[in-house]
Design an enzyme around this catalytic site. Structure first.
Site, PDB file in Angstrom:
ATOM      1  N   CYS A 169       8.629  -1.749  17.253  1.00  0.00           N
ATOM      2  CA  CYS A 169       7.550  -0.688  17.599  1.00  0.00           C
ATOM      3  C   CYS A 169       7.096  -0.645  19.040  1.00  0.00           C
ATOM      4  CB  CYS A 169       6.642  -0.335  16.615  1.00  0.00           C
ATOM      5  SG  CYS A 169       5.762   1.351  16.572  1.00  0.00           S
ATOM      6  N   GLU A 213      -6.118 -16.446  21.736  1.00  0.00           N
ATOM      7  CA  GLU A 213      -6.277 -15.106  21.947  1.00  0.00           C
ATOM      8  C   GLU A 213      -6.987 -14.583  23.452  1.00  0.00           C
ATOM      9  OE1 GLU A 213      -5.452 -12.442  20.275  1.00  0.00           O
ATOM     10  OE2 GLU A 213      -4.752 -13.648  18.479  1.00  0.00           O
TER      11      GLU A 213
END
Length: 622
Positions: free
Chosen positions: A382, A213
């Site tokens: 998306c 991350e």
């Protein structure tokens, strides 16, 4: 205090309002389908005339045609009502109550988990075996082809490259070839982003998720893979990272940029060892006490590694939520990324069925799966280039963006006066409203719905003018999806002009050339990194021109600084490092034009001067 040194290599310089256009054509949704296709009939030798079966067939076709037209009229009326409510809404609860009810959130969760399990990218920090390839370039090219094909244009012999294609084809081993076909990249970058293969899978751990991350912040997935593997090979545990030297940490981070992330990760590992016994905490609150871990990273670690039921919100998730619920704002808006966006995401992560017996089903997935599915969807179907109409998109039936686009297309292109005038009046009132006491939606930008309406309407008109044979319903849906969320305001990068000294010498009986380097301060941009001596001679943030300060969206013009002034400033700076007599030695400007390096928030324009010192130089660190 700066540390100076001569180093034996040269690789250290890194570091509106307007009327809606009328059309003579009625919207196909509103226009009755009056024609029929004649059907051949076999005339039988009976007492019934040959004309009678034809009349019955004619009546049947007209009945079916009228039925289809009635359904389309009802659908159009429903979309118009949705559009009117969207324009008039004045509370952020509208987005949840209309588009993200508990029942819809449950359906969305089921669809996401099913799609994610079947199609997700294979990545090492997820505990997957190789090969790994996180690229979405192949998807972007395919999505573009889907749009083009849907709007009536043909490409590659009329084949629709994106229609019906499984998402795994975008991430599989052949994606490198697709990138080579679609993007003209340097060979080094192609090699960097090529597939990484490992024969065995790695264990999914909180530490591994943490490292991934941090590396993924402002860095592409495909670029991170090999760095993550190398990092975990060298620092497989929190203890091994905590015991590493800053030089070792920087060496493993070199090439990823934003070195502050590495320093904070190193400091965080030391805290985990000292205060948590080397075990990464399993709650968001405790994780946020660690250096470099904010709400997003803490939530990602807690949900993915420990199964804690918390949402994870980043730019990709904000885009998905904006399109699902019709939010007329940009994804970087604080109310979206820091506040209510988390509430919307939580609705999906915690979605349950009204039937208690189905809430233990495996199809609900884990919180980590739901969060990763939202992020994965935001990076693929998306993405900003997504069409919203691809049948492979798991949420194609739920996007408010495409529904609103179809409604705006209906209003833009039809001649039904009363409806069109009513919507135009509502939009105009929203665009020019100055009533400060009026209740407003906190999620949408001020006048956001009206501005989005104009953007979508303009795009529909433009697309139809270039593709007159395209279906209005399809063009409108794509336009609505493309214009939500709205683009963020553009802010010009800060500009800095630097004078840089490139000085070489031979030091203390060593025939190898050495280069004079200085170490940057321990805080700020490229903190603690080595670079050539340089001095700032102009900074746009400090410029006296008030117009330049106020017009932040305007491109800043970088002035041409007098070469004598640049050289004088540089000589003064070097004089603080070396003897004054050496600092005053004449340096030659290397090029007639500067070198430019662009960071995320600042652009450096660097003028280089070079000099080689014949005598031996002994430089002390100070």
């Amino acid at each position: 205090m700066r540390i100076i040194s001569f180093v034996p290599h040269f690789a250290a310089l890194t570091a509106r309002h307007h009327p809606i256009i009328n059309s003579h054509k009625f919207h196909p949704i509103l226009r009755p389908l009056l024609s029929y296709n004649s059907v051949p009939h076999q005339i039988m030798a009976t007492s019934v005339s040959a004309e009678e079966p034809r009349k019955r067939t004619c009546k049947s076709n007209n009945t079916n045609s009228s039925s289809r037209a009635e359904k389309k009229r009802k659908s159009a009326n429903s979309d118009i009502e949705l559009l009117q409510n969207w324009i008039e809404h004045d509370n952020h609860a509208y987005h949840v109550d209309t588009f993200l009810t508990s029942a819809k959130a449950y359906q969305i969760r089921i669809r996401l988990v099913s799609w994610y399990r079947a199609n997700r990218r294979q990545l090492p920090w997820r505990g997957d075996p190789g090969p790994y390839d996180g690229s979405t370039v192949g998807y972007a090219a395919s999505a573009s082809s889907t749009k083009t094909s849907s709007m009536g244009k043909k490409k590659n012999g009329g084949k629709n490259n994106g229609n019906g294609k499984d998402i795994r084809s975008f991430f599989g081993g052949s994606s490198k070839a697709k990138r080579e076909e679609t993007i003209n990249e340097p060979e080094e970058e192609k090699k960097e982003e090529s597939d990484v293969t490992e024969s065995t899978s790695r264990e999914l751990t909180a530490y591994g998720v943490w490292v991934s991350e941090i590396m993924l912040q402002q860095t592409r997935v495909e670029a991170v893979i090999k760095y993550w593997i190398k990092w975990m090979d060298s620092f497989p545990t929190v203890h091994s990272l905590a015991n590493a030297t800053p030089e070792e940490v920087n060496a493993h981070w070199a090439g990823l940029g934003f070195y502050r992330r590495a320093r904070l990760l190193h400091a965080g590992a030391k805290r985990v060892v000292d205060e948590y016994g080397g075990i990464v905490p399993n709650t968001v609150d405790e994780l946020m006490k660690i250096e470099g871990i904010g709400r997003y990273t803490a939530s990602a670690i807690a949900s993915i590694a420990y199964g804690v039921e918390v949402p994870v919100v980043d730019g990709n998730v904000c885009r998905v939520l904006s399109r699902l619920t019709g939010i007329a704002n940009h994804i970087k808006a604080p109310v979206m990324k820091d506040e209510i966006g988390w509430i919307l995401a939580e609705k999906v992560v915690k979605a349950r069925s009204s039937s208690a017996s189905t809430n233990t089903d495996d199809k609900l997935g884990t919180p980590g799966e739901v969060n990763q599915a939202l992020m994965e969807l935001g990076a693929t179907y998306c993405s900003p280039a997504g069409s919203g109409i691809d049948t492979n998109d798991p949420l194609v039936d739920f996007y408010a963006s495409t529904k609103l686009g179809r409604a705006i297309g209906c209003v833009t292109m039809c001649d039904e006066g009363a409806t069109k005038d009513r919507i135009e009046d509502l939009v105009a009132k929203g665009a020019f409203s100055t009533d400060k006491n009026k209740s407003r939606c906190r999620l949408c930008e001020l006048n956001g719905a009206s501005n989005a309406f104009y953007s979508i309407s303009d795009r529909i008109t433009a697309d139809l003018s270039t593709s007159p044979s395209a279906r209005l319903e399809t063009v409108s849906a794509i336009a609505g999806h493309a214009c939500l969320p709205i683009p963020p305001p553009k802010k010009a990068k800060r500009e800095e002009v630097l004078a840089v000294a490139v000085i070489s010498s031979r030091v203390a009986d060593d025939d190898r050339p050495r280069w004079l380097m200085v170490k940057r301060p321990s805080e700020g941009l490229l903190a603690g990194q080595w670079e050539f001596p340089n001095v700032e001679v102009w900074n746009s943030a400090k410029a006296d021109d008030k117009k330049e300060k106020t017009e932040k969206s305007k491109t800043i013009e970088v002035p041409l600084i007098d070469p004598l002034l640049r050289s004088k400033a540089l000589t003064s700076f070097i004089g603080d490092i070396l003897d004054e007599s050496i600092a005053k030695q004449k340096r030659k400007q290397i090029k007639d034009a500067p070198i430019t390096h662009i960071f995320s928030h600042v652009c450096h324009t660097m003028w280089l001067e070079y000099n080689h010192l014949d005598e031996d130089i002994a430089v002390s660190r100070r």
